[in-house]
Write an enzyme that holds these catalytic residues in place. Structure first.
Site, mmCIF file in Angstrom:
data_model
loop_
_atom_site.group_PDB
_atom_site.id
_atom_site.type_symbol
_atom_site.label_atom_id
_atom_site.label_comp_id
_atom_site.label_asym_id
_atom_site.label_seq_id
_atom_site.Cartn_x
_atom_site.Cartn_y
_atom_site.Cartn_z
ATOM 1 N N ASN A 253 -25.331 -38.132 -6.678
ATOM 2 C CA ASN A 253 -26.467 -37.225 -6.862
ATOM 3 C C ASN A 253 -26.977 -36.771 -5.504
ATOM 4 O OD1 ASN A 253 -28.565 -36.127 -8.840
ATOM 5 N ND2 ASN A 253 -29.861 -37.091 -7.289
ATOM 6 N N GLU A 254 -26.955 -35.464 -5.290
ATOM 7 C CA GLU A 254 -27.505 -34.877 -4.064
ATOM 8 C C GLU A 254 -27.008 -35.585 -2.802
ATOM 9 O OE1 GLU A 254 -31.693 -33.021 -5.774
ATOM 10 O OE2 GLU A 254 -31.733 -34.940 -4.727
ATOM 11 N N GLU B 64 -30.537 -28.911 -11.416
ATOM 12 C CA GLU B 64 -31.931 -29.346 -11.376
ATOM 13 C C GLU B 64 -32.821 -28.210 -10.909
ATOM 14 O OE1 GLU B 64 -32.949 -32.792 -9.115
ATOM 15 O OE2 GLU B 64 -31.156 -33.907 -9.711
ATOM 16 N N TRP C 235 -42.867 -33.811 -3.958
ATOM 17 C CA TRP C 235 -42.492 -34.204 -2.606
ATOM 18 C C TRP C 235 -43.009 -33.264 -1.529
ATOM 19 C CZ3 TRP C 235 -39.625 -30.000 -1.324
ATOM 20 C CH2 TRP C 235 -38.932 -29.349 -2.351
ATOM 21 N N HIS D 200 -43.787 -35.732 -10.758
ATOM 22 C CA HIS D 200 -42.875 -34.592 -10.864
ATOM 23 C C HIS D 200 -42.915 -34.087 -12.305
ATOM 24 C CE1 HIS D 200 -39.244 -32.152 -10.556
ATOM 25 N NE2 HIS D 200 -39.121 -32.461 -9.279
#
Length: 672
Positions: A152-153, A311, A319, A362
């Site tokens: 992921n990322e 996403e 963030w 979030h």
């Protein structure tokens, strides 16, 4: 291989990250019921579940994941199954503390968040491939799984590690690149400041030091870090292909937000599906331009084929210093703008807003307020919209204009000790992209060595570093009849950050018909006046004509009367040089002239300013996306036999109404 669009989904994919392990099992049934209500057909599962799947080294508990996948499949929801390797469990670091990363200052970092591992760690690689293999063997034939989500990322938090293990890996990468130390010393220019290396063991990562580091050293380090993470990705991919060769694999890129750790031109060919994450910046008053630019770049990375938005957010992120909520209609406009730019899937982080943890603030598809919320109603409406757009799946964009984008050039431009520390690659490129977006001109992004034959117009707003092959490719484009426009401080250095001697702009002097002998970068807040009443920021230089014609000159300061914008007939084409960053109105007028001379037109005439117009081309129809960013709405001409897909209604009188702050998608049949 040809990149497919989102696999296993008949229309547009819709969903998000699903983390049921964060919730009691009795909530899962409600989740799938609400997913069906919202039109969700694809969720990413297991992204951060390593600690639960492997509670101790080599000991697995798949019972929870078995139930989750079975439940989703029973309710017709496909799964993008992740390898959870972005967040190793605590037991791993207790057993292998040497796998923790070290920062530039030599400070060892601890576990307790995510991506707290050294990318060069052999222990991490073994553990990551072990869990990937276990998942592939168990779920490679599960009917819910339509795609692998690797990691992921990559590089989001650990793009660089400066430990001794990384140092040894870096030396191995350099040996492969240069073969011998004499070649490396020449490439790095190590006669400067007594940096000559007599042994490979003398070479270290560019750790904190007392003065400015060697730029070639720093640049190769950035290349190495990108390649090191890519090697982890491809290793997991091969494990999964071995277990289930028919299931495509992806990982989520991050091409915007000043994230520049990875050279995605090198990454894209290694993946079956190109995916991207995109989040709005609260400080950006026109984030719709960032969405468009991101989408065009990701589509270009996908070779022009559709891609997956892995996403984005329904509302606020968690963030930024201040995390703003989205305004009325923004969720829908954002999502449809991504579809317009080639996304065949729209997914969010995340499905259900978390109660605990670092991302508890979030936003999500199902927010803390539950279904009695504006976000939930918008999520359900968007699901209906995407179902109505099913036939758009697989269609592509067309562009006659391309912008050169290169990660090597970006990294090199932003190294220390440049003529100006004010230069920011992303801002420079966006400044040229914005006028094209406002004019409705379709844009692709290309690397310097790309096939340029599909394009009439090629823009290089910032290409500080370019190798000989890339420079020759751009020059040949103009020579064959194309229109090339180059921004300041381009062509200055070669692939090793060595200055191209003989005057600036280095590699492009002959093509542009100019020669600069000295640079005059501007101080923060300083401007230079241009002919016609405009101004320039960031940069000026003493340009001498060497075949080109002056289009505009500086009118004040030490360079008054010196050309600032030039035009040069070269071969069968034209080459422009822009030796400053003009103010938005001046740059808009300039690019309008350049586009006009190149024969580049907007995708649709008659579209009012502030209404975004994008076309995706299908097998026998064009799909015109119109998105109003003005809040006033508009009437736009369309084909007489067109249909507006979101409402399902034929258009009337050869035009379509775009309601204030809304979007429409028009199918226009194409004859012949």
């Amino acid at each position: 291989m040809t990149k497919p669009s989102v696999p296993g989904i008949p229309g547009i994919a819709y969903g998000g990250d699903y983390n049921p392990e964060q919730w009691p099992e009795e909530i899962w049934a409600e989740d799938v019921r609400l997913m069906r209500e919202a039109g969700v057909n694809l969720v990413s599962v297991n992204i951060f579940s390593w600690a639960l799947l492997e509670p101790a080294e080599g000991e697995y508990d798949f019972s929870r994941l078995d139930r989750i996948l079975d439940l989703l499949h029973t309710h017709g929801i496909a799964v993008d199954l992740a390898t959870p390797t972005a967040a190793p469990p605590a037991w791993f670091f207790k057993a292998h503390p040497e796998a923790l990363p070290v920062d530039r200052d030599g400070r060892g970092l601890s576990y307790g968040s995510r991506q707290t591992f050294c990318p060069s760690s052999p222990a991490y690689r073994r553990a990551a491939l072990r869990i990937a293999r276990a998942l592939g063997d168990r779920y490679g034939s599960h009917p819910a799984v339509v795609m692998w989500h690797i990691h992921n990322e990559y590089g989001c938090h650990n793009a660089e590690c400066f430990c001794d293990t990384s140092a040894e890996a870096f030396r191995g990468w350099l040996r492969t690149r240069y073969q011998d130390l004499a070649t490396l010393n020449a490439a790095w220019g190590t006669t400067f400041w007594s940096q000559w290396y007599y042994s490979w063991d003398e070479i270290l990562p560019p750790r904190a030091t007392g003065a400015v580091p060697n730029p070639a050293h720093r640049l190769d380090w950035r290349r190495f870090c990108s390649d090191e993470l890519l090697s982890l990705c491809t290793a997991e991919r091969e494990v999964l292909r071995g277990a289930a060769p028919g299931i495509p694999a992806t990982t989520n890129f991050m091409v915007m937000h000043n994230f520049d750790a990875l050279d995605y031109w090198r990454w894209a060919p290694e993946l079956d599906v190109i995916s991207n994450d995109h989040y709005l910046r609260s400080t950006d008053p026109e984030s719709e331009i960032d969405i468009a630019m991101s989408g065009d770049l990701v589509r270009s990375l996908a070779g022009g084929r559709p891609w997956l938005l892995m996403e984005h957010s329904t509302g606020a992120v968690n963030w930024q210093p201040v995390n703003r909520a989205k305004t009325a209609g923004e969720l829908r406009r954002n999502a449809l703008a991504h579809v317009a730019r080639g996304a065949d899937g729209i997914a969010y982080f995340q499905w259900r807003a978390a109660r605990a943890g670092a991302e508890q603030w979030h936003s999500a598809m199902l927010p803390h307020a539950g279904t009695d919320s504006a976000i939930w109603h918008d999520v359900v409406r968007l699901g209906a919209d995407l179902r109505a757009l099913a036939e758009v799946r697989g269609s592509t964009g067309t562009a006659e204009t391309a912008i050169v984008w290169d990660w090597d050039a970006r990294w090199a431009l932003e190294l220390p000790s440049q003529p100006s520390a004010e230069l920011r690659y992303l801002e420079l490129v966006r400044s040229w992209y914005e006028p094209l977006w406002r004019a409705g001109v379709a844009v692709d992004f290309v690397r310097p060595d790309a096939d340029l034959s599909p394009y009439r117009l090629l823009l290089a707003p910032s290409l500080y570093l370019v190798d000989d092959a890339g420079a020759a490719n751009l020059t040949a484009f103009a020579e064959r009849g194309g229109t090339l426009a180059v921004g300041f401080h381009s062509g200055a250095v070669d692939e090793n950050c060595h200055v191209r001697l003989g005057g600036y702009p280095g590699a492009f002097r002959e093509t542009l018909g100019v020669r600069t002998d000295e640079l005059f970068p501007l101080l923060p807040g300083e401007t230079v006046a241009l002919e016609g009443g405009g101004s320039g920021v960031w940069w000026s230089e003493r340009v001498r004509l060497a075949g080109a014609q002056a289009v505009s000159s500086y009118t004040d300061g030490p360079l008054a009367g010196v050309p600032a914008i030039t035009r040069h007939g070269y071969g069968a084409g034209v080459a422009w040089y822009v030796a400053t960053l003009p103010d938005p109105d001046t740059l808009t007028a300039l690019l309008a002239r350049v586009c006009g001379e190149a024969g580049v037109a907007p995708v649709r005439a008659g579209v009012p300013r502030g209404v975004e117009a994008v076309v995706r081309r299908g097998a026998d129809a064009d799909y015109l996306f119109l998105i109003d960013h003005t809040g006033r709405g508009a009437e736009v001409p369309v084909a007489a036999d067109a249909v507006e897909l979101l409402s399902g209604k034929p258009t009337e009188r050869g035009s379509v109404s775009v309601p204030p702050g809304e979007a429409v998608v028009v199918r226009e049949p194409r004859s012949g």
